[in-house]
Design an enzyme around this catalytic site. Structure first.
Site, mmCIF file in Angstrom:
data_model
loop_
_atom_site.group_PDB
_atom_site.id
_atom_site.type_symbol
_atom_site.label_atom_id
_atom_site.label_comp_id
_atom_site.label_asym_id
_atom_site.label_seq_id
_atom_site.Cartn_x
_atom_site.Cartn_y
_atom_site.Cartn_z
ATOM 1 N N ASP A 19 -18.831 -36.167 5.404
ATOM 2 C CA ASP A 19 -17.472 -37.349 7.140
ATOM 3 C C ASP A 19 -16.374 -36.251 7.319
ATOM 4 O O ASP A 19 -15.941 -36.954 5.708
ATOM 5 C CB ASP A 19 -17.335 -38.956 6.545
ATOM 6 C CG ASP A 19 -16.859 -39.585 7.998
ATOM 7 O OD1 ASP A 19 -16.646 -38.235 9.099
ATOM 8 O OD2 ASP A 19 -15.648 -40.540 7.672
ATOM 9 N N GLU A 79 -21.327 -35.104 9.576
ATOM 10 C CA GLU A 79 -20.873 -35.364 10.398
ATOM 11 C C GLU A 79 -19.959 -34.181 11.381
ATOM 12 O O GLU A 79 -19.322 -33.283 11.701
ATOM 13 C CB GLU A 79 -19.649 -36.370 10.703
ATOM 14 C CG GLU A 79 -19.244 -36.941 12.319
ATOM 15 C CD GLU A 79 -18.386 -38.335 12.138
ATOM 16 O OE1 GLU A 79 -19.343 -39.072 11.765
ATOM 17 O OE2 GLU A 79 -16.910 -38.217 12.354
ATOM 18 N N ASP A 152 -14.698 -44.395 5.545
ATOM 19 C CA ASP A 152 -15.126 -43.355 5.472
ATOM 20 C C ASP A 152 -16.129 -42.477 4.321
ATOM 21 O O ASP A 152 -16.886 -41.842 5.294
ATOM 22 C CB ASP A 152 -13.634 -42.102 5.277
ATOM 23 C CG ASP A 152 -12.739 -41.750 5.566
ATOM 24 O OD1 ASP A 152 -12.401 -41.477 7.184
ATOM 25 O OD2 ASP A 152 -12.028 -43.370 5.431
#
Length: 190
Positions: A19, A79, A152
Site C-alpha cells: 500500500d 494498490e 496501512d
C-alpha cells in the site's frame, strides 16, 4: 515393487502486497499453500521523519528490498494510485509506488496493480468499504487478532489477498466462449 506416490503436495506461493504512501507505506506478505492462506508478516514503513522526498524513496527501496530478500515472494501486488486533485501528491505517490516496483523488478518478481475499489470489493464484497471494514474482514479471513494493526498494514494485506483471489479466477475473459469450449471440452454439456 514399490508403488509411486502420485499425490503432489500443493505448491507454495508467497505474495507481497504494498500500500504505497509517502508518509506511511504498508506492506503485507501472505503464504498460499493449496487453499490455505496465512500471514507471514505485515507492517508499515514510517516515512514522516524524513524531510527530503529522495530520502523517503531511498527508505522505501531499502525496506522493500530487505523484505524481498527475507521472504522471497513469488509475486508482488500493489494498490494503484488513485486520482488526486493535487498533482504534486499524485506525483510523489507514483514515485513511491515506482520505487517499490523497481525493487521487485530487480528481483524478477511479477507485479500486478489493483484499484482501491477492486481491493475493497475483493476482500469485503463492497467497493466502498472503509479501511476499518477491510481490516475487520481480513481478521476473519486470515484469522488474526492484532487490534493494534495499523490500517496501512492491513490495507497491504488486503492488496495481497485481492491478488490471490483474482489469480484464482480465469484472467483471459476476452478469448470468448469458443476458446473456453476448446480448452474445457469436459465442462460442456451436450
Amino acid at each position: 515393487m514399490q508403488s509411486k506416490d502420485t499425490t503432489q503436495s500443493p505448491k507454495e506461493r508467497i505474495i507481497m502486497g504494498i500500500d504505497p504512501g509517502t508518509q506511511i507505506m504498508g506492506y503485507g506478505l501472505i503464504r498460499v499453500l493449496g487453499k490455505e492462506v496465512s500471514i507471514l508478516n505485515y507492517g508499515v514503513i514510517y516515512l514522516k521523519k524524513y524531510s527530503n522526498h529522495a530520502l523517503k524513496l531511498k527508505r522505501i527501496s531499502e525496506r522493500t528490498s530487505e523484505l524481498i530478500r527475507e521472504y522471497n515472494p513469488d509475486e508482488m501486488a500493489l494498490e494503484a494510485p488513485f486520482y488526486s486533485k493535487n498533482i504534486q501528491v499524485a506525483l510523489k505517490l507514483g514515485r513511491a509506488q515506482g520505487v517499490a516496483m523497481a525493487a521487485a523488478l530487480l528481483n524478477e518478481i511479477p507485479i500486478m496493480e489493483y484499484a482501491p475499489r477492486k481491493i475493497k470489493q475483493s476482500v469485503t464484497g463492497n467497493g466502498n468499504a472503509s479501511k476499518e471494514q477491510v481490516a475487520a474482514m481480513l481478521k476473519k479471513i486470515l484469522k488474526f487478532e492484532d487490534d493494534a494493526a495499523l490500517l496501512d498494514a492491513t490495507d497491504a494485506l488486503g492488496v495481497a489477498l485481492c491478488h490471490y483471489f483474482q489469480s484464482k479466477t480465469p484472467q483471459n475473459k476476452s478469448a470468448g466462449w469458443a476458446a473456453f469450449v476448446k480448452a474445457n471440452p469436459d465442462r460442456v454439456k451436450k
